[in-house]
Design an enzyme around this catalytic site. Structure first.
Site, PDB file in Angstrom:
ATOM      1  N   ASP A 216      42.668  32.520  26.282  1.00  0.00           N
ATOM      2  CA  ASP A 216      42.362  33.705  27.068  1.00  0.00           C
ATOM      3  C   ASP A 216      40.854  33.935  27.063  1.00  0.00           C
ATOM      4  OD1 ASP A 216      41.914  36.332  27.955  1.00  0.00           O
ATOM      5  OD2 ASP A 216      43.848  37.018  27.200  1.00  0.00           O
TER       6      ASP A 216
ATOM      7  N   ASP B 137      37.171  32.669  38.020  1.00  0.00           N
ATOM      8  CA  ASP B 137      37.934  32.048  39.109  1.00  0.00           C
ATOM      9  C   ASP B 137      39.396  32.350  38.853  1.00  0.00           C
ATOM     10  OD1 ASP B 137      38.958  30.531  41.136  1.00  0.00           O
ATOM     11  OD2 ASP B 137      38.545  28.604  40.182  1.00  0.00           O
TER      12      ASP B 137
ATOM     13  N   SER C 250      43.400  33.947  39.933  1.00  0.00           N
ATOM     14  CA  SER C 250      44.385  34.089  40.997  1.00  0.00           C
ATOM     15  C   SER C 250      44.444  35.563  41.395  1.00  0.00           C
ATOM     16  CB  SER C 250      45.755  33.598  40.516  1.00  0.00           C
ATOM     17  OG  SER C 250      46.107  34.243  39.308  1.00  0.00           O
ATOM     18  N   ASP C 251      45.365  35.925  42.273  1.00  0.00           N
ATOM     19  CA  ASP C 251      45.492  37.306  42.737  1.00  0.00           C
ATOM     20  C   ASP C 251      45.885  38.224  41.577  1.00  0.00           C
ATOM     21  OD1 ASP C 251      44.889  36.552  45.343  1.00  0.00           O
ATOM     22  OD2 ASP C 251      46.974  36.110  45.813  1.00  0.00           O
TER      23      ASP C 251
END
Length: 262
Positions: free
Chosen positions: A115, A133, A135-136
């Protein structure tokens, strides 16, 4: 649209001769062979060329390898640290998207499967640039759009440091973008939003949130201007210094919502 198919976790497949290979995570297109360069180059060189000397860069996410591929090209960059929470994305990309994963071979890269937010807690004032970078903002990625996350980035940045995060499309997520900008304005003296054309994404557009700890930063005028020879030698397809500045020219309704005027 033939590339929007049901998948469980990760799917890479041939769509057609136009888009080539496509990476899909949980039913959402992440990149296509045809237009991935637009996203990867802009999320990378907008922040790197806005910093006077970006030597150490942290990439959070980016398991497909595209951002790392571009970061290691920059002549000032000496070290790239990547934190990707899903090792499977990296494995799949190495096998099916080698044209994106080639940056993983760079000696500049230090890779961690973990993480990114947790990593930053133990790496204060260490990076010149942090690139998210993601994701949604659904599922695990939700935390990457919250104030504590951006506070963590601020602590991880060196004085004068810059962050760039994937910030969704103004056609569908203008309220989210508005809230993100207001939230980060409480933390950083300079906050801006840039836009890029990507035909395989919904609405054909995606944006990037850029923040700087230096009040003198001007994102719209790059510190380093790539010559045509540099663009060619770095094998860039989308990014140029002109495209850098043009990315901040927004439609009137977006400019009014995010900045308060046309």
């Amino acid at each position: 649209m033939p590339w929007l198919v049901t998948c469980t976790v990760i799917t890479v497949f041939k769509v057609c001769k136009l888009f080539g290979k496509v990476l899909v995570l949980d039913n959402a297109v992440q990149c296509t062979e045809k237009d991935e360069s637009a996203y990867q180059e802009m999320i990378t060189f907008l922040p790197l060329n806005s910093h006077p000397n970006p030597e150490k860069v942290l990439v959070i996410g980016g398991g497909d390898g595209g951002v790392v591929r571009e970061v290691v090209k920059h002549p000032s960059v000496k070290t790239v640290v990547q934190c990707e929470i899903d090792e499977k994305v990296i494995e799949v990309s190495k096998e099916y998207l080698p044209f994106m994963a080639e940056g993983f071979k760079s000696p500049k890269l230090v890779q961690h499967i973990m993480d990114g937010a947790e990593f930053m807690k133990n790496h204060q004032e260490e990076f010149d640039v942090v690139i998210t970078d993601s994701s949604d903002p659904t599922g695990p990625a939700v935390s990457l759009f919250t104030k504590p996350y951006f506070e963590g980035i601020k602590q991880a940045l060196r004085p004068g440091g810059i962050l760039c995060s994937q910030a969704e499309s103004f056609w569908y997520d203008l309220k989210l973008i508005h809230n993100m900008m207001n939230m980060t304005r409480e933390l950083y003296p300079v906050v801006d939003y840039a836009s890029v054309y990507i035909p395989s994404y919904p609405g054909g557009q995606i944006g990037f949130l850029l923040c700087s700890t230096d009040a003198g930063t001007t994102f719209r005028q790059p510190q380093h201007i790539f010559s045509s020879e540099e663009v060619s030698s770095l094998k860039l397809k989308y990014y140029t210094s002109e495209m850098h500045s043009a990315a901040f020219v927004l439609p009137g309704f977006v400019k009014k919502d995010l900045y308060g005027s046309y």
